[in-house]
Design a protein around this motif. Structure first.
Motif, mmCIF file in Angstrom:
data_model
loop_
_atom_site.group_PDB
_atom_site.id
_atom_site.type_symbol
_atom_site.label_atom_id
_atom_site.label_comp_id
_atom_site.label_asym_id
_atom_site.label_seq_id
_atom_site.Cartn_x
_atom_site.Cartn_y
_atom_site.Cartn_z
ATOM 1 N N CYS A 89 -0.148 -9.241 5.755
ATOM 2 C CA CYS A 89 -0.773 -10.377 6.426
ATOM 3 C C CYS A 89 -1.945 -10.818 5.568
ATOM 4 O O CYS A 89 -2.954 -10.107 5.475
ATOM 5 C CB CYS A 89 -1.236 -9.996 7.820
ATOM 6 S SG CYS A 89 -2.165 -11.312 8.648
ATOM 7 N N GLU B 22 2.067 -14.026 7.375
ATOM 8 C CA GLU B 22 2.778 -12.759 7.273
ATOM 9 C C GLU B 22 3.913 -12.860 6.262
ATOM 10 O O GLU B 22 4.480 -13.940 6.039
ATOM 11 C CB GLU B 22 3.390 -12.356 8.628
ATOM 12 C CG GLU B 22 2.413 -12.227 9.768
ATOM 13 C CD GLU B 22 2.367 -13.466 10.625
ATOM 14 O OE1 GLU B 22 2.043 -13.366 11.815
ATOM 15 O OE2 GLU B 22 2.674 -14.555 10.098
ATOM 16 N N CYS C 19 0.856 -11.197 13.021
ATOM 17 C CA CYS C 19 -0.479 -10.755 12.663
ATOM 18 C C CYS C 19 -1.481 -11.546 13.496
ATOM 19 O O CYS C 19 -1.278 -12.745 13.753
ATOM 20 C CB CYS C 19 -0.688 -11.018 11.178
ATOM 21 S SG CYS C 19 -2.290 -10.590 10.535
#
Length: 125
Positions: free
Chosen positions: A22, A6, A96
């Motif tokens: 991400c 991320e 993420c």
């Protein structure tokens, strides 16, 4: 295996915007569904948004509907979380997550075997 990284977090004033990214490696993102979760200090990790492999299907938590959007660029192997009208209560570490095939509801943390390291988002009042 899928690796997720991320980026894009930071400090922003209330009402401002941030765009989180991400980046995935190890598998093409077109083969994996992806999501964003967040965890504020003292709280459990909570679902924020999810997007299907193609990007045609998205889901958002009620707390962010109308303010956040999730989208993906499969050519860049990247998923994004656009956050507008940020509030102090949006302050959290944002993670993420990815899964090849759901065996649990998409809003369950346990549905995702792959996770990034997280990026801090701080919204000042």
């Amino acid at each position: 295996q899928v690796q997720l990284v991320e980026s894009g977090g930071g400090l922003v004033q209330a009402g401002g915007s941030l765009r989180l990214s991400c980046a995935a490696s190890g598998r093409a993102v077109s083969t994996i569904a992806m999501a964003w979760f967040r965890q504020a200090p003292g709280n459990e990790r909570e679902f924020v948004a999810a997007i299907s492999r193609s990007g045609a299907g998205t889901n958002l938590a009620d707390s962010v509907k109308g303010r956040f959007t999730i989208d993906r660029d499969n050519a860049k192997n990247t998923v994004y979380l656009q956050m507008n009208s940020l509030r102090p209560e949006d302050t959290a570490v944002y993670y993420c997550a990815a899964v090849q095939s759901y065996s649990s509801p998409f809003y369950y943390e346990s549905a995702y075997p792959y996770w990034g390291q997280g990026t801090q988002v701080t919204v000042s009042s």
